[in-house]
Write a protein that holds these residues in place. Structure first.
Motif, PDB file in Angstrom:
ATOM      1  N   THR A  41       0.830  -1.207   0.000  1.00 15.59           N
ATOM      2  CA  THR A  41       0.000   0.000   0.000  1.00 15.59           C
ATOM      3  C   THR A  41       0.859   1.250   0.000  1.00 15.59           C
ATOM      4  N   VAL A  42       1.910   1.235   0.786  1.00 17.49           N
ATOM      5  CA  VAL A  42       2.800   2.398   0.839  1.00 17.49           C
ATOM      6  C   VAL A  42       3.412   2.667  -0.528  1.00 17.49           C
ATOM      7  N   MET A  43       3.893   1.610  -1.176  1.00 14.98           N
ATOM      8  CA  MET A  43       4.513   1.777  -2.484  1.00 14.98           C
ATOM      9  C   MET A  43       3.509   2.292  -3.506  1.00 14.98           C
ATOM     10  N   LEU A  44       2.275   1.795  -3.436  1.00 15.64           N
ATOM     11  CA  LEU A  44       1.259   2.241  -4.380  1.00 15.64           C
ATOM     12  C   LEU A  44       0.900   3.704  -4.142  1.00 15.64           C
ATOM     13  N   LYS A  45       0.869   4.116  -2.884  1.00  9.35           N
ATOM     14  CA  LYS A  45       0.609   5.525  -2.565  1.00  9.35           C
ATOM     15  C   LYS A  45       1.698   6.418  -3.155  1.00  9.35           C
TER      16      LYS A  45
ATOM     17  N   VAL B   8      -6.100   2.296  -9.980  1.00 11.24           N
ATOM     18  CA  VAL B   8      -5.142   2.545  -8.896  1.00 11.24           C
ATOM     19  C   VAL B   8      -5.824   3.309  -7.758  1.00 11.24           C
ATOM     20  N   ASP B   9      -6.599   4.332  -8.124  1.00 11.72           N
ATOM     21  CA  ASP B   9      -7.317   5.112  -7.114  1.00 11.72           C
ATOM     22  C   ASP B   9      -8.313   4.239  -6.349  1.00 11.72           C
ATOM     23  N   TYR B  10      -8.953   3.328  -7.043  1.00 12.80           N
ATOM     24  CA  TYR B  10      -9.938   2.444  -6.403  1.00 12.80           C
ATOM     25  C   TYR B  10      -9.250   1.501  -5.405  1.00 12.80           C
ATOM     26  N   ILE B  11      -8.117   0.937  -5.830  1.00  8.49           N
ATOM     27  CA  ILE B  11      -7.369   0.046  -4.930  1.00  8.49           C
ATOM     28  C   ILE B  11      -6.935   0.797  -3.678  1.00  8.49           C
TER      29      ILE B  11
END
Length: 521
Positions: free
Chosen positions: A282-286, A331-334
């Protein structure tokens, strides 16, 4: 006549095996002695070279090897010998004679000052001596490879300040290698243990969570830290080197048992082992999402063509993906439906007291994840979402593996969850003593805590009075403060009428639910 077995500090540092033999007497020829081994009582004539060959079991050294040196002792001797070799190599580094400060000062702007004024300033503030000391300290840093942030340490500054401002320290020589690693280290350990004693003294009253977590040091050795946590803060117990060990449950249990015995079993509330690093994705995706604009500018720049030459298909795929609005919406939804999960993990990933909050966080997390997914799928609360059910199944499986009866009991002892304020926030909420799962798990804990049925009955009566606001818990302040005070303060103020339950509550409400403080960082 025997000669003294004591050696100079320099000899001890570079010839560390002397301590395991006795020098009987001097003999003719160089620096030879008649030597007697402390392990096998064998006597021989020679110098340190033969002592080393004898104890390290080196053949061809002009002396027979010691038969009484065990394999473990041999490993210890080799370690000492390697350390000595490093000291010898280091001692070969000659001190570099750099220009004196007085010569360096000639290149400064001090020449612009009036000679009389400059002389007066130097006399008043001892400028040259200060500059000399600054240079000596700086050279110590540079020649030894000391990190610059050492200069920020208050102990570094206080040491030099004490030496400079104490008039009766003339001729003082800093402690040697042996003194630092021996008596001074032991003295500092005793000092630290004295500082930690008040925390140890609080364990019986506040309870302790023992946590362990694994990490690797710069030498890539697998280490396992064990720490004791109370609301007063974490306290380091020990670190175990797992090199060459099979790190199965038996290995962990052995060392965990030792930690429990050090803390004393009666003080231990719970044990938490290595936490999985579940926040990284989650951190990486943020972070990736925050770079959207920069990434899109990158693939549309002229320089991007140079990457295409290496792998045209991959470069084109990356470009199309990063410029695709639908992909960014995914990506925003995840991120949207994982944010409640990330929040709970971050909130509990601390050595702060959170054990009494986990159960409510879990319920709120599931509701918030469902809310995001149903909003995205445009479904009503009554409709079925296959995607949510999959997510819920994964989360439930994770919760089932990591949750314990203590989560339920600690939740049940939080007065806030019986308050009008908390219950009125959601019409589906019920007080913990009316919840079937919480009641079952609470009973399990009481059975394990109290073997005596009579004592357990008394505790159940105390819990009934507390949860239902009866007897001494029925006064206005007690009921009103449930929603206004933090849980532990409430029990300190109002829990005296349920002494056994109060003692349990004060221990549980100060416990963490993570081993994050055990990590190397």
């Amino acid at each position: 006549m025997n000669i003294s077995n004591q050696t100079t500090e320099q000899e001890d540092e570079t010839k560390s095996l002397w301590r395991y033999v006795s020098k009987l007497r001097k003999t003719h020829g160089g620096g030879n002695n008649m030597i007697k081994c402390s392990f096998c009582d064998f006597s021989f004539n020679g110098s340190y070279t033969r002592v080393r060959a004898h104890l390290l079991r080196i053949t061809g050294g002009g002396v027979r090897i010691c038969a009484n040196v065990t394999p473990s002792k041999l490993v210890e001797f080799k370690k000492l010998d390697n350390e000595a070799s490093l000291k010898i190599e280091y001692s070969k580094k000659k001190k570099v004679h750099l220009p004196h400060v007085s010569d360096e000062g000639k290149q400064t702007n001090n020449n612009d000052l009036n000679p009389k004024l400059k002389g007066s300033l130097q006399a008043a503030f001892n400028i040259q001596a200060r500059d000399t000391l600054d240079c000596e300290v700086a050279r110590m840093f540079y020649s030894s490879g000391l990190p610059f942030h050492l200069a920020i340490s208050p102990y570094y500054r206080s040491a030099f300040s004490f030496a400079a401002n104490t008039s009766n320290l003339s001729g003082y020589v800093p402690p040697t290698y042996n003194k630092l690693r021996g008596p001074l280290l032991s003295k500092e350990r005793r000092h630290v243990e004295n500082l930690l004693q008040p925390i140890r003294n609080s364990w019986n009253q506040k309870g302790v969570t023992i946590v362990s977590d694994g990490w690797s040091d710069p030498q890539r050795r697998p280490l396992i830290n064990f720490m004791a946590i109370t609301e007063s803060g974490p306290m380091f117990l020990k670190s175990v080197d797992g090199s060459g060990e099979i790190k199965d449950k038996y290995f962990i249990v052995k060392h965990m048992r030792d930690a429990i015995m050090e803390v004393e079993p009666k003080n231990v509330v719970q044990i938490i082992t290595d936490n999985a690093s579940v926040c990284k994705a989650t951190v990486m995706l943020k972070r990736f999402r925050s770079l959207k604009k920069g990434l899109q500018e990158m693939v549309t720049s002229n320089e991007w063509s140079s990457y295409k030459e290496d792998n045209v298909d991959s470069a084109q795929f990356v470009k199309e993906t990063l410029l695709n609005d639908n992909w960014w919406m995914k990506v925003d939804y995840i991120l949207a439906f994982t944010t409640p999960i990330y929040y709970v993990l971050r909130k509990t990933d601390t050595d702060m007291a959170t054990l009494h909050l986990v159960y409510e966080m879990w319920d709120s997390m599931i509701k918030n994840v469902k809310k995001v997914i149903y909003h995205h799928e445009r479904k009503t609360k009554a409709e079925y979402s296959s995607f949510f059910e999959v997510v819920k199944l994964i989360l439930t499986d994770r919760w089932t593996k990591s949750s314990t009866s203590l989560h339920c009991l600690t939740h049940s002892l939080n007065p806030r969850y019986y308050s009008h304020e908390w219950l009125s926030e959601d019409s589906h909420r019920v007080a913990p003593h009316l919840d079937k799962e919480l009641t079952q798990e609470r009973k399990k804990c009481f059975i394990r805590y109290f073997d005596d049925a009579n004592v357990r009955r008394q505790v159940n009566i105390e819990f009934a009075n507390f949860s239902d606001g009866r007897e001494d818990f029925s006064d206005v302040d007690s009921l009103r403060d449930r929603g206004q005070m933090d849980a532990k303060s409430w029990w300190i103020v109002h829990g005296v009428h349920a002494p056994t339950l109060q003692k349990i509550a004060l221990k549980l409400l100060g416990q963490p639910c993570s081993s994050s403080c055990c990590e190397s960082n």
